[in-house]
Design a protein around this motif. Structure first.
Motif, mmCIF file in Angstrom:
data_model
loop_
_atom_site.group_PDB
_atom_site.id
_atom_site.type_symbol
_atom_site.label_atom_id
_atom_site.label_comp_id
_atom_site.label_asym_id
_atom_site.label_seq_id
_atom_site.Cartn_x
_atom_site.Cartn_y
_atom_site.Cartn_z
ATOM 1 N N HIS A 130 -23.830 6.614 -27.912
ATOM 2 C CA HIS A 130 -23.655 5.211 -27.552
ATOM 3 C C HIS A 130 -24.824 4.335 -28.014
ATOM 4 C CE1 HIS A 130 -20.991 7.417 -24.856
ATOM 5 N NE2 HIS A 130 -20.327 6.299 -24.675
ATOM 6 N N VAL A 131 -25.723 4.917 -28.791
ATOM 7 C CA VAL A 131 -26.930 4.208 -29.235
ATOM 8 C C VAL A 131 -26.961 4.203 -30.754
ATOM 9 C CG1 VAL A 131 -29.454 4.267 -29.226
ATOM 10 C CG2 VAL A 131 -28.191 4.868 -27.154
ATOM 11 N N LYS A 132 -27.396 3.085 -31.332
ATOM 12 C CA LYS A 132 -27.465 2.995 -32.788
ATOM 13 C C LYS A 132 -28.809 2.431 -33.223
ATOM 14 C CE LYS A 132 -25.261 -1.564 -33.049
ATOM 15 N NZ LYS A 132 -25.324 -1.815 -31.616
ATOM 16 N N SER A 133 -29.082 2.551 -34.509
ATOM 17 C CA SER A 133 -30.320 2.034 -35.078
ATOM 18 C C SER A 133 -30.471 0.553 -34.757
ATOM 19 C CB SER A 133 -30.303 2.242 -36.600
ATOM 20 O OG SER A 133 -31.455 1.712 -37.196
ATOM 21 N N GLY A 134 -31.667 0.174 -34.347
ATOM 22 C CA GLY A 134 -31.946 -1.229 -34.040
ATOM 23 C C GLY A 134 -31.703 -1.625 -32.601
ATOM 24 N N ASP A 135 -31.124 -0.744 -31.803
ATOM 25 C CA ASP A 135 -30.830 -1.077 -30.409
ATOM 26 C C ASP A 135 -32.103 -1.206 -29.581
ATOM 27 O OD1 ASP A 135 -28.113 -1.275 -30.613
ATOM 28 O OD2 ASP A 135 -27.664 0.648 -29.648
ATOM 29 N N ARG A 136 -32.002 -2.012 -28.526
ATOM 30 C CA ARG A 136 -33.043 -2.119 -27.504
ATOM 31 C C ARG A 136 -32.511 -1.393 -26.268
ATOM 32 N NH1 ARG A 136 -32.299 -6.575 -30.163
ATOM 33 N NH2 ARG A 136 -30.796 -7.358 -28.639
ATOM 34 N N VAL A 137 -33.216 -0.330 -25.889
ATOM 35 C CA VAL A 137 -32.728 0.556 -24.830
ATOM 36 C C VAL A 137 -33.751 0.647 -23.705
ATOM 37 C CG1 VAL A 137 -31.912 2.882 -24.276
ATOM 38 C CG2 VAL A 137 -31.464 1.918 -26.550
ATOM 39 N N LEU A 138 -33.284 0.476 -22.475
ATOM 40 C CA LEU A 138 -34.123 0.687 -21.294
ATOM 41 C C LEU A 138 -33.868 2.082 -20.769
ATOM 42 C CD1 LEU A 138 -35.961 -0.233 -18.944
ATOM 43 C CD2 LEU A 138 -33.893 -1.112 -17.815
ATOM 44 N N PRO A 190 -39.352 -6.103 -15.623
ATOM 45 C CA PRO A 190 -39.448 -7.363 -16.364
ATOM 46 C C PRO A 190 -38.333 -7.488 -17.396
ATOM 47 C CG PRO A 190 -41.573 -6.235 -16.282
ATOM 48 C CD PRO A 190 -40.554 -5.266 -15.781
ATOM 49 N N ALA A 191 -37.845 -8.702 -17.573
ATOM 50 C CA ALA A 191 -36.808 -8.948 -18.568
ATOM 51 C C ALA A 191 -37.398 -8.844 -19.973
ATOM 52 C CB ALA A 191 -36.199 -10.326 -18.359
ATOM 53 N N PRO A 192 -36.698 -8.210 -20.906
ATOM 54 C CA PRO A 192 -37.179 -8.136 -22.287
ATOM 55 C C PRO A 192 -37.026 -9.491 -22.972
ATOM 56 C CG PRO A 192 -34.972 -7.246 -22.153
ATOM 57 C CD PRO A 192 -35.384 -7.571 -20.733
ATOM 58 N N LEU A 193 -37.724 -9.681 -24.089
ATOM 59 C CA LEU A 193 -37.589 -10.934 -24.830
ATOM 60 C C LEU A 193 -36.162 -11.111 -25.336
ATOM 61 C CD1 LEU A 193 -40.940 -10.992 -26.863
ATOM 62 C CD2 LEU A 193 -40.352 -12.274 -24.793
ATOM 63 N N LYS A 194 -35.540 -10.008 -25.756
ATOM 64 C CA LYS A 194 -34.138 -10.011 -26.138
ATOM 65 C C LYS A 194 -33.406 -9.025 -25.244
ATOM 66 C CE LYS A 194 -34.745 -11.264 -31.020
ATOM 67 N NZ LYS A 194 -34.455 -10.857 -32.434
ATOM 68 N N SER A 195 -32.150 -9.309 -24.963
ATOM 69 C CA SER A 195 -31.388 -8.491 -24.018
ATOM 70 C C SER A 195 -31.289 -7.036 -24.460
ATOM 71 C CB SER A 195 -29.972 -9.058 -23.866
ATOM 72 O OG SER A 195 -30.008 -10.380 -23.379
ATOM 73 N N TYR A 196 -31.203 -6.153 -23.480
ATOM 74 C CA TYR A 196 -30.972 -4.749 -23.779
ATOM 75 C C TYR A 196 -29.573 -4.561 -24.357
ATOM 76 C CZ TYR A 196 -34.857 -3.969 -20.481
ATOM 77 O OH TYR A 196 -36.060 -3.982 -19.824
ATOM 78 N N ASP A 197 -29.446 -3.593 -25.262
ATOM 79 C CA ASP A 197 -28.132 -3.167 -25.744
ATOM 80 C C ASP A 197 -27.570 -2.065 -24.864
ATOM 81 O OD1 ASP A 197 -27.792 -4.548 -28.513
ATOM 82 O OD2 ASP A 197 -29.831 -3.740 -28.563
ATOM 83 N N VAL A 198 -28.451 -1.197 -24.390
ATOM 84 C CA VAL A 198 -28.052 -0.054 -23.571
ATOM 85 C C VAL A 198 -29.107 0.177 -22.491
ATOM 86 C CG1 VAL A 198 -27.486 2.420 -23.541
ATOM 87 C CG2 VAL A 198 -26.901 1.039 -25.551
ATOM 88 N N ILE A 199 -28.656 0.505 -21.296
ATOM 89 C CA ILE A 199 -29.527 0.937 -20.208
ATOM 90 C C ILE A 199 -29.144 2.370 -19.861
ATOM 91 C CG2 ILE A 199 -30.194 0.586 -17.793
ATOM 92 C CD1 ILE A 199 -29.514 -2.401 -18.188
ATOM 93 N N VAL A 200 -30.140 3.242 -19.745
ATOM 94 C CA VAL A 200 -29.903 4.644 -19.431
ATOM 95 C C VAL A 200 -30.589 5.004 -18.112
ATOM 96 C CG1 VAL A 200 -30.309 7.027 -20.160
ATOM 97 C CG2 VAL A 200 -29.697 5.296 -21.869
ATOM 98 N N SER A 201 -29.834 5.613 -17.215
ATOM 99 C CA SER A 201 -30.367 6.119 -15.948
ATOM 100 C C SER A 201 -29.980 7.581 -15.863
ATOM 101 C CB SER A 201 -29.787 5.328 -14.771
ATOM 102 O OG SER A 201 -30.156 5.913 -13.536
ATOM 103 N N SER A 202 -30.902 8.454 -16.241
ATOM 104 C CA SER A 202 -30.586 9.872 -16.357
ATOM 105 C C SER A 202 -31.137 10.658 -15.177
ATOM 106 C CB SER A 202 -31.157 10.432 -17.673
ATOM 107 O OG SER A 202 -30.915 11.804 -17.783
#
Length: 248
Positions: A60-68, A130-142
């Protein structure tokens, strides 16, 4: 939706098309992530019991993504996500200050930052990330969602609403955790470190997320859901749920 049944990494990546994924995933990306020579040896040892989970998440993750990466610990998942998003992406590695101090994580987190320029370490409570400068694409809670209920001042609705605001429209929130007995609510979060799946779904729905996938790829029906997840009898073999939520 198709359910991923096979636990083999190559089969997971090569044979399954996920309805919630809008991009094709090259299996070599996951292979390279696992094979990266800078990964700590102790983390590599955990691959044997976590490859199926990681393969699903990297799908579910791709190159360039912003992931928390929430409650990332010393970065097992973070290293793998870092490889997947590549130099144009960013992985935000979050832990509460109490975790960093108690588990003496600072050295490992500093080492990861030095090795991986696309990693940002975030030390903050779950309810005040804190909020990122640009929105997250994916959030992961493992395997840490249950832990958010054990933190002082926990407010699940406030936490998830904040994350909802920080995720892009169409972005995904992936949660993996240990099954507690059905109907047990949050009573096991600080004893056996498990949580009732229904609580998680209700929490995320209240915050505005839509459940788009409910997988059983980490199902272990032999687990009676009554032992502590760190008990040698079930460690690495607990019955776990995998949920994917989307921000409309």
């Amino acid at each position: 939706m198709k359910t991923l049944r096979a636990l083999g990494l190559s089969l997971l990546l090569a044979t399954t098309a996920l309805a919630v994924t809008a991009h094709e995933v090259d299996p070599k990306i996951a292979e390279a992530a696992f094979a990266a020579s800078d990964r700590p040896a102790a983390q590599v040892e955990r691959d044997a019991v976590r490859k199926a989970e990681v393969a699903f998440i990297l799908h579910h993750v791709k190159s360039g993504d912003r992931v928390l990466d929430m409650g990332a610990g010393q970065g097992y998942m973070s290293y793998l996500l870092s490889s997947a998003v590549g130099p144009t992406g960013t992985v935000y590695v979050q832990n509460p200050q109490g975790w960093v101090d108690y588990y003496k994580m600072a050295g490992a987190l500093d080492e990861m930052k030095a090795k991986r320029p696309n990693v940002q370490v975030v030390v903050a409570p779950f309810t005040a990330i804190p909020a990122p400068l640009k929105s997250y694409d994916v959030i992961v809670s493992s395997m840490i969602y249950h832990d958010t209920y054990n933190e002082k001042g926990q407010d699940a609705l406030a936490m998830n609403k904040a994350l909802f605001g920080q995720l892009k429209s169409g972005g995904l929130y992936i949660i993996v955790d240990h099954h507690a007995p059905a109907g047990s609510g949050t009573t096991a979060t600080n004893t056996t470190h498990r949580i009732d799946k229904k609580i998680v779904i209700d929490d995320l729905n209240k915050a505005g997320f839509l459940l788009v996938d409910d997988e059983d790829i980490l199902s272990h029906p032999e687990d009676k859901r009554d032992l502590n997840v760190f008990d040698p009898a079930v460690r690495g073999k607990t019955d776990r749920f995998v949920l994917v939520f989307k921000k409309p």
